[in-house]
Design a protein around this motif. Structure first.
Motif, PDB file in Angstrom:
ATOM      1  N   LEU A  65      -3.478   4.170   7.595  1.00 40.75           N
ATOM      2  CA  LEU A  65      -3.766   4.330   6.172  1.00 40.75           C
ATOM      3  C   LEU A  65      -4.586   5.582   5.946  1.00 40.75           C
ATOM      4  O   LEU A  65      -5.219   6.102   6.866  1.00 40.75           O
ATOM      5  CB  LEU A  65      -4.540   3.112   5.645  1.00 40.75           C
ATOM      6  CG  LEU A  65      -3.892   1.742   5.796  1.00 40.75           C
ATOM      7  CD1 LEU A  65      -4.837   0.663   5.278  1.00 40.75           C
ATOM      8  CD2 LEU A  65      -2.556   1.679   5.083  1.00 40.75           C
ATOM      9  N   GLU A  66      -4.595   6.034   4.699  1.00 41.00           N
ATOM     10  CA  GLU A  66      -5.498   7.099   4.287  1.00 41.00           C
ATOM     11  C   GLU A  66      -6.263   6.653   3.053  1.00 41.00           C
ATOM     12  O   GLU A  66      -5.813   5.762   2.325  1.00 41.00           O
ATOM     13  CB  GLU A  66      -4.726   8.392   4.007  1.00 41.00           C
ATOM     14  CG  GLU A  66      -3.652   8.280   2.948  1.00 41.00           C
ATOM     15  CD  GLU A  66      -2.764   9.516   2.892  1.00 41.00           C
ATOM     16  OE1 GLU A  66      -2.842  10.351   3.825  1.00 41.00           O
ATOM     17  OE2 GLU A  66      -1.990   9.636   1.936  1.00 41.00           O
ATOM     18  N   ARG A 106      -4.047   3.802   0.897  1.00 39.36           N
ATOM     19  CA  ARG A 106      -2.589   3.823   0.809  1.00 39.36           C
ATOM     20  C   ARG A 106      -2.017   4.209   2.170  1.00 39.36           C
ATOM     21  O   ARG A 106      -2.722   4.775   3.017  1.00 39.36           O
ATOM     22  CB  ARG A 106      -2.111   4.789  -0.266  1.00 39.36           C
ATOM     23  CG  ARG A 106      -2.416   6.242   0.009  1.00 39.36           C
ATOM     24  CD  ARG A 106      -1.863   7.122  -1.091  1.00 39.36           C
ATOM     25  NE  ARG A 106      -2.284   8.509  -0.920  1.00 39.36           N
ATOM     26  CZ  ARG A 106      -2.053   9.465  -1.814  1.00 39.36           C
ATOM     27  NH1 ARG A 106      -1.417   9.175  -2.942  1.00 39.36           N
ATOM     28  NH2 ARG A 106      -2.453  10.689  -1.587  1.00 39.36           N
ATOM     29  N   CYS A 107      -0.747   3.939   2.383  1.00 36.39           N
ATOM     30  CA  CYS A 107      -0.084   4.259   3.649  1.00 36.39           C
ATOM     31  C   CYS A 107       0.034   5.768   3.827  1.00 36.39           C
ATOM     32  O   CYS A 107       0.276   6.510   2.863  1.00 36.39           O
ATOM     33  CB  CYS A 107       1.308   3.647   3.697  1.00 36.39           C
ATOM     34  SG  CYS A 107       1.332   1.852   3.685  1.00 36.39           S
ATOM     35  N   LEU A 159       0.806  -1.226   0.000  1.00 34.93           N
ATOM     36  CA  LEU A 159       0.000   0.000   0.000  1.00 34.93           C
ATOM     37  C   LEU A 159       0.840   1.277   0.000  1.00 34.93           C
ATOM     38  O   LEU A 159       0.352   2.340   0.376  1.00 34.93           O
ATOM     39  CB  LEU A 159      -0.961  -0.009   1.188  1.00 34.93           C
ATOM     40  CG  LEU A 159      -2.085  -1.038   1.090  1.00 34.93           C
ATOM     41  CD1 LEU A 159      -3.036  -0.914   2.275  1.00 34.93           C
ATOM     42  CD2 LEU A 159      -2.853  -0.904  -0.221  1.00 34.93           C
ATOM     43  N   THR A 160       2.075   1.195  -0.452  1.00 39.10           N
ATOM     44  CA  THR A 160       2.800   2.434  -0.761  1.00 39.10           C
ATOM     45  C   THR A 160       2.182   3.107  -1.984  1.00 39.10           C
ATOM     46  O   THR A 160       2.410   4.294  -2.226  1.00 39.10           O
ATOM     47  CB  THR A 160       4.286   2.150  -1.013  1.00 39.10           C
ATOM     48  OG1 THR A 160       4.408   1.145  -2.025  1.00 39.10           O
ATOM     49  CG2 THR A 160       4.969   1.684   0.269  1.00 39.10           C
ATOM     50  N   VAL A 161       1.413   2.345  -2.766  1.00 37.51           N
ATOM     51  CA  VAL A 161       0.594   2.901  -3.845  1.00 37.51           C
ATOM     52  C   VAL A 161      -0.844   2.492  -3.583  1.00 37.51           C
ATOM     53  O   VAL A 161      -1.108   1.439  -2.977  1.00 37.51           O
ATOM     54  CB  VAL A 161       1.049   2.418  -5.239  1.00 37.51           C
ATOM     55  CG1 VAL A 161       2.444   2.926  -5.547  1.00 37.51           C
ATOM     56  CG2 VAL A 161       1.019   0.904  -5.331  1.00 37.51           C
ATOM     57  N   PRO A 162      -1.833   3.290  -4.008  1.00 35.35           N
ATOM     58  CA  PRO A 162      -3.227   3.012  -3.647  1.00 35.35           C
ATOM     59  C   PRO A 162      -3.745   1.713  -4.255  1.00 35.35           C
ATOM     60  O   PRO A 162      -3.440   1.368  -5.399  1.00 35.35           O
ATOM     61  CB  PRO A 162      -3.989   4.220  -4.211  1.00 35.35           C
ATOM     62  CG  PRO A 162      -2.966   5.290  -4.377  1.00 35.35           C
ATOM     63  CD  PRO A 162      -1.690   4.584  -4.718  1.00 35.35           C
ATOM     64  N   ASP A 180      11.183  -0.910   2.722  1.00 31.05           N
ATOM     65  CA  ASP A 180      12.156  -0.224   1.873  1.00 31.05           C
ATOM     66  C   ASP A 180      12.699   1.046   2.505  1.00 31.05           C
ATOM     67  O   ASP A 180      13.658   1.627   2.002  1.00 31.05           O
ATOM     68  CB  ASP A 180      11.531   0.101   0.512  1.00 31.05           C
ATOM     69  CG  ASP A 180      11.374  -1.133  -0.361  1.00 31.05           C
ATOM     70  OD1 ASP A 180      12.021  -2.152  -0.053  1.00 31.05           O
ATOM     71  OD2 ASP A 180      10.602  -1.085  -1.334  1.00 31.05           O
ATOM     72  N   SER A 181      12.084   1.503   3.608  1.00 23.04           N
ATOM     73  CA  SER A 181      12.523   2.730   4.261  1.00 23.04           C
ATOM     74  C   SER A 181      13.746   2.465   5.138  1.00 23.04           C
ATOM     75  O   SER A 181      13.834   1.448   5.830  1.00 23.04           O
ATOM     76  CB  SER A 181      11.396   3.297   5.132  1.00 23.04           C
ATOM     77  OG  SER A 181      11.871   4.366   5.935  1.00 23.04           O
TER      78      SER A 181
END
Length: 347
Positions: free
Chosen positions: A70-71, A87-88, A37-40, A99-100
């Motif tokens: 999430l948003e 998404r996050c 969910l880094t992308v919607p 990945d962060s």
């Protein structure tokens, strides 16, 4: 309908439901939901990507949205949960997506499982006494695993920046040109020593911890290309030599684990040059209920294991009693888990 008036029972209902929220976040981490969910995605798209049950996925995502993990993205707020795209949030991407560089998901899961392990023993401990069974044995191999994973994640994401903030209060460090011999005592994976060396070209020094743990620190120091300035020393603070002639000793959440805190403070004092600086970051129990509530839940397991958690002001007095000078103390909330007391003293 007004929701401004809260029933006196509401805080206790909130306690009862908190495990559902914690398990919701744990499920999202363990199932890989947040990384996707880094992308919607809609719930159906997410379920298809991860082979999940779509209707239940939709319900979990709505819970995580309510928790601000999430948003919702670009959908009518009145639409069904199954039609929303999630998404996050920025904070979730920073701390809970793998990945962060500041990923803390494994550290958070460790804290959750360790605290829950203790909570299942609480009834018997209060009824029958004895010591809590630790989540993991306090031995070299387990400390090394912790340094590699949860402590390493928390140091990189939180402690490094907080330590640099503390060090701006130390005149020799803030000057940035003075040569400084540093001991990172109980430094685990060594990220604090690395951060201080990167910020101050005059810093040379040592990370001291269990032998298995400092092997992790040595690898991190080599990766940071600081092996010419930082070394490691393995041992037990209670019984082994920690070196000497230091200008600065950094010690974060270590004194809880020593059997004799006064003896440890005298040993650290002897390892410093005259006028050298000791920086100790440690949680203490505040005198007011509200402030104590931010510390006690995290440290109750440690206390029932027989570890020492001082009351606010006790450690400063112990420093004075063991020969330290110019003891300064202030509170800080930018370290992992609970608020801490920062103590700065001179040999």
């Amino acid at each position: 309908m007004s929701f401004d008036t809260q029933h006196a029972l509401q805080p206790y209902w909130d306690l009862a439901v908190a495990p559902v929220q914690a398990d919701g976040l744990a499920a999202a981490l363990e199932l890989g939901i947040l990384d996707v969910l880094t992308v919607p995605h809609t719930p159906a798209q997410l379920a298809q990507a991860l082979s999940l049950h779509a209707p239940h996925t939709a319900l979990l995502l709505e819970l995580l949205w309510s928790m601000q993990v999430l948003e919702r993205d670009g959908a009518d707020a009145g639409a069904q949960a199954s039609d929303q795209r999630y998404r996050c949030t920025a904070a979730t991407v920073q701390y809970f997506c793998r990945d962060s560089l500041a990923f803390c998901g494994d550290a958070w899961l460790y804290r959750l499982h360790a605290l829950r392990h203790f909570a299942t023993q609480l009834n018997a401990l209060v009824r029958d006494g004895g010591k809590a069974a630790p989540y993991r044995a306090a031995n070299g191999s387990n400390w090394a695993a912790a340094a590699q994973q949860q402590i390493g994640q928390e140091q990189r994401a939180v402690t490094m920046r907080a330590a640099l903030s503390v060090m701006q209060r130390i005149a020799p460090f803030a000057a940035r040109a003075t040569p400084m011999n540093l001991l990172d005592l109980g430094g685990g994976p060594g990220w604090v020593a690395i951060a201080l060396a990167q910020a101050h070209a005059g810093v040379h020094g040592c990370v001291f911890d269990w032998p298995e743990t400092v092997a992790v620190a040595a690898a991190n120091i080599a990766h940071a290309q600081l092996s010419d300035r930082l070394e490691t020393l393995g041992g037990d603070l209670d019984s082994d030599d920690i070196g000497g002639d230091y200008d600065l000793v950094w010690c974060s959440s270590v004194l809880h684990f020593v059997p004799d805190m006064a003896a440890a403070l005298r040993k650290i004092h002897a390892a410093l040059k005259p006028g050298g600086v000791f920086v100790c970051v440690q949680a203490e129990i505040a005198a007011t209920a509200g402030e104590a509530a931010r510390v006690l839940p995290y440290y109750l397991p440690m206390r029932m294991l027989g570890r020492a958690v001082t009351r606010q002001g006790e450690l400063a007095q112990l420093l004075r009693d063991t020969g330290w000078q110019q003891v300064e103390q202030y509170g800080a909330s930018d370290f992992p888990m609970a608020p801490v007391q920062v103590l700065i003293a001179r040999a």
